[in-house]
Design a protein around this motif. Structure first.
Motif, PDB file in Angstrom:
ATOM      1  N   UNK A  87       0.818  -1.215   0.000  1.00 45.48           N
ATOM      2  CA  UNK A  87       0.000   0.000   0.000  1.00 45.48           C
ATOM      3  C   UNK A  87       0.854   1.269   0.000  1.00 45.48           C
ATOM      4  N   UNK A  88       2.141   1.135   0.388  1.00 45.82           N
ATOM      5  CA  UNK A  88       3.027   2.300   0.421  1.00 45.82           C
ATOM      6  C   UNK A  88       4.203   2.182  -0.547  1.00 45.82           C
ATOM      7  N   UNK A  89       4.294   1.096  -1.286  1.00 45.21           N
ATOM      8  CA  UNK A  89       5.516   0.769  -2.024  1.00 45.21           C
ATOM      9  C   UNK A  89       5.736   1.612  -3.282  1.00 45.21           C
ATOM     10  N   UNK A 113       5.095  21.541  10.519  1.00 46.61           N
ATOM     11  CA  UNK A 113       4.845  20.448   9.590  1.00 46.61           C
ATOM     12  C   UNK A 113       3.421  20.498   9.037  1.00 46.61           C
ATOM     13  N   UNK A 114       2.483  21.020   9.814  1.00 48.88           N
ATOM     14  CA  UNK A 114       1.139  21.216   9.287  1.00 48.88           C
ATOM     15  C   UNK A 114       1.131  22.219   8.145  1.00 48.88           C
ATOM     16  N   UNK A 115       1.906  23.288   8.287  1.00 45.49           N
ATOM     17  CA  UNK A 115       2.040  24.289   7.229  1.00 45.49           C
ATOM     18  C   UNK A 115       2.634  23.662   5.966  1.00 45.49           C
ATOM     19  N   UNK A 116       3.710  22.880   6.129  1.00 48.02           N
ATOM     20  CA  UNK A 116       4.325  22.247   4.966  1.00 48.02           C
ATOM     21  C   UNK A 116       3.404  21.208   4.340  1.00 48.02           C
ATOM     22  N   UNK A 117       2.660  20.498   5.177  1.00 47.41           N
ATOM     23  CA  UNK A 117       1.749  19.481   4.664  1.00 47.41           C
ATOM     24  C   UNK A 117       0.678  20.122   3.776  1.00 47.41           C
ATOM     25  N   UNK A 118       0.192  21.292   4.169  1.00 40.43           N
ATOM     26  CA  UNK A 118      -0.803  21.983   3.350  1.00 40.43           C
ATOM     27  C   UNK A 118      -0.190  22.544   2.068  1.00 40.43           C
ATOM     28  N   UNK A 119       1.068  22.968   2.153  1.00 41.48           N
ATOM     29  CA  UNK A 119       1.729  23.521   0.974  1.00 41.48           C
ATOM     30  C   UNK A 119       2.034  22.439  -0.057  1.00 41.48           C
ATOM     31  N   UNK A 120       2.525  21.293   0.407  1.00 45.00           N
ATOM     32  CA  UNK A 120       2.878  20.188  -0.493  1.00 45.00           C
ATOM     33  C   UNK A 120       1.773  19.135  -0.437  1.00 45.00           C
ATOM     34  N   UNK A 121       0.662  19.466  -1.005  1.00 46.83           N
ATOM     35  CA  UNK A 121      -0.449  18.523  -1.008  1.00 46.83           C
ATOM     36  C   UNK A 121      -0.138  17.409  -1.995  1.00 46.83           C
ATOM     37  N   UNK A 122      -0.207  16.206  -1.536  1.00 48.35           N
ATOM     38  CA  UNK A 122       0.128  15.064  -2.371  1.00 48.35           C
ATOM     39  C   UNK A 122       0.652  13.932  -1.526  1.00 48.35           C
ATOM     40  N   UNK A 123       0.999  12.855  -2.180  1.00 48.07           N
ATOM     41  CA  UNK A 123       1.482  11.667  -1.483  1.00 48.07           C
ATOM     42  C   UNK A 123       2.927  11.851  -1.067  1.00 48.07           C
ATOM     43  N   UNK A 124       3.201  11.665   0.202  1.00 48.08           N
ATOM     44  CA  UNK A 124       4.554  11.884   0.681  1.00 48.08           C
ATOM     45  C   UNK A 124       4.952  10.918   1.772  1.00 48.08           C
ATOM     46  N   UNK A 143       0.447  16.863  12.561  1.00 51.06           N
ATOM     47  CA  UNK A 143       0.305  17.295  11.171  1.00 51.06           C
ATOM     48  C   UNK A 143      -0.403  16.243  10.321  1.00 51.06           C
ATOM     49  N   UNK A 144      -1.022  15.258  10.961  1.00 51.41           N
ATOM     50  CA  UNK A 144      -1.834  14.230  10.300  1.00 51.41           C
ATOM     51  C   UNK A 144      -1.024  13.257   9.462  1.00 51.41           C
ATOM     52  N   UNK A 145       0.211  12.997   9.892  1.00 56.35           N
ATOM     53  CA  UNK A 145       0.976  11.883   9.363  1.00 56.35           C
ATOM     54  C   UNK A 145       0.707  10.665  10.243  1.00 56.35           C
ATOM     55  N   UNK A 146       0.865   9.482   9.664  1.00 54.51           N
ATOM     56  CA  UNK A 146       0.803   8.240  10.430  1.00 54.51           C
ATOM     57  C   UNK A 146       2.146   7.506  10.287  1.00 54.51           C
ATOM     58  N   UNK A 147       2.553   6.835  11.351  1.00 51.82           N
ATOM     59  CA  UNK A 147       3.801   6.084  11.323  1.00 51.82           C
ATOM     60  C   UNK A 147       3.560   4.747  10.618  1.00 51.82           C
ATOM     61  N   UNK A 163       3.646   8.588   6.708  1.00 51.46           N
ATOM     62  CA  UNK A 163       2.972   8.884   5.450  1.00 51.46           C
ATOM     63  C   UNK A 163       1.663   9.595   5.740  1.00 51.46           C
ATOM     64  N   UNK A 164       1.213  10.348   4.760  1.00 55.36           N
ATOM     65  CA  UNK A 164      -0.098  10.980   4.834  1.00 55.36           C
ATOM     66  C   UNK A 164      -1.094   9.990   4.224  1.00 55.36           C
ATOM     67  N   UNK A 165      -1.710   9.184   5.056  1.00 57.47           N
ATOM     68  CA  UNK A 165      -2.546   8.101   4.546  1.00 57.47           C
ATOM     69  C   UNK A 165      -4.028   8.469   4.596  1.00 57.47           C
ATOM     70  N   UNK A 166      -4.815   7.692   3.852  1.00 62.94           N
ATOM     71  CA  UNK A 166      -6.269   7.848   3.894  1.00 62.94           C
ATOM     72  C   UNK A 166      -6.944   6.510   4.185  1.00 62.94           C
ATOM     73  N   UNK A 167      -6.206   5.591   4.804  1.00 61.83           N
ATOM     74  CA  UNK A 167      -6.742   4.269   5.068  1.00 61.83           C
ATOM     75  C   UNK A 167      -7.665   4.294   6.285  1.00 61.83           C
TER      76      UNK A 167
END
Length: 220
Positions: A87-89, A113-124, A143-147, A163-167
Motif C-alpha cells: 500500500x506504500x511501495x 509540519x502542518x504548514x508544509x503538509x498543506x503547501x505540499x499537497x500530495x502523497x509523501x 500534522x496528520x501523518x501516520x507512522x 505517510x499521509x494516509x487515507x486508510x
C-alpha cells in the motif's frame, strides 16, 4: 504578569544559509552526518529547504524533495520505500528528509509540519531519526501523518517513516513503548499504523492500530 511569546516564522532557506543548515545537522551527531558530507550543489539538488525561525533564529530545518533526485539520502528512502507494504511501495510524490532541530523546536514543530503538509499537497513519505527524533514524533502526528515503518537509511541509521494516509483503521489500539523499537517495527510490518502518542507516568508509547484491508486501497 505578562508572558513572553516568541515570534515564529516559517520560510524557504536560501543558499547563503547553507552553513547554518550544516551546523544544525552537525549538532545532531551521527544522525546528521549525511547532510554535513554533501556539497552545496548536492544540497541544491536535494529539494526545497525550509526553516522554522524563533525570533529570527533557526530552530528547525528540513528539505522536501522529489524522489528522482540523486542525493544519497533520497536514494536510501527510495530503497526503503520498495521494502514497504504494497500500500506504500509506490506513488510518493515527495520525500520529507530527516530534519535537524533544537530541543526548543518541539513545542512549535507540529504547526510547522502542518504548514508544509498543506503547501505540499500530495502523497509523501517523511523520515525522522529514531535516536534523536523523539522531540518531534508528536509533531508528525499533529500534522496528520501516520507512522508506517521503521527503516535504516543512509549509514544504516534507523528512522521512523511516516505517510499521509487515507486508510480506514480499527478503533482497537495497542500501546507499544517508544523504547521498544523492534516490537514497534514488527507491529507496523504486520499491518498496523501508528496514529498517536500515549503518555503514562514517566514514559510514553505509540498507539498502533490495524489497517482495515479493502480490495483496491489507494496508495496513500
Amino acid at each position: 504578569m505578562e508572558q513572553w511569546q516568541p515570534r515564529l516564522t516559517a520560510r524557504r532557506m536560501m543558499r547563503d544559509e547553507y552553513q547554518k543548515i550544516r551546523e544544525m545537522y552537525h549538532n545532531m551527531g551521527r544522525d546528521g552526518e549525511w547532510l554535513t558530507e554533501m556539497t552545496e550543489d548536492e544540497m541544491d539538488d536535494a529539494g526545497e529547504w525550509w526553516g522554522l525561525y524563533c525570533d529570527e533564529a533557526p530552530v528547525l530545518c528540513c528539505a522536501v524533495a522529489r524522489p528522482d533526485r540523486s542525493v544519497m539520502q533520497i536514494r536510501a528512502l527510495c530503497g526503503a520505500q520498495r521494502t514497504l507494504h504494497k500500500r506504500y511501495a509506490s506513488g510518493a510524490e515527495y520525500f520529507w528528509l530527516p530534519p535537524a532541530f533544537l530541543q526548543s523546536a518541539g513545542a512549535f514543530a507540529g504547526a510547522f509540519y502542518g504548514f508544509l503538509q498543506r503547501r505540499y499537497q500530495g502523497r509523501g513519505i517523511a523520515a525522522l531519526a529514531v535516536k534523536t527524533g523523539a522531540p518531534l514524533v508528536h509533531a508528525f502526528f499533529a500534522a496528520r501523518f501516520q507512522m508506517i515503518a521503521v527503516r535504516p537509511l543512509q549509514s544504516l541509521r534507523p528512522h521512523y517513516l511516516f505517510a499521509q494516509t487515507s486508510f480506514p483503521f480499527s478503533s482497537e489500539c495497542r500501546i507499544i513503548k517508544e523504547s521498544e523499537t523492534l516490537e514497534l517495527s514488527r507491529a507496523l510490518e504486520n499491518g498496523g499504523i501508528g496514529v498517536g502518542l500515549f503518555y503514562r507516568e514517566n514514559s510514553r508509547g505509540i498507539c498502533v492500530v490495524p489497517v482495515e484491508e479493502r480490495k483496491t486501497p489507494p496508495l496513500f
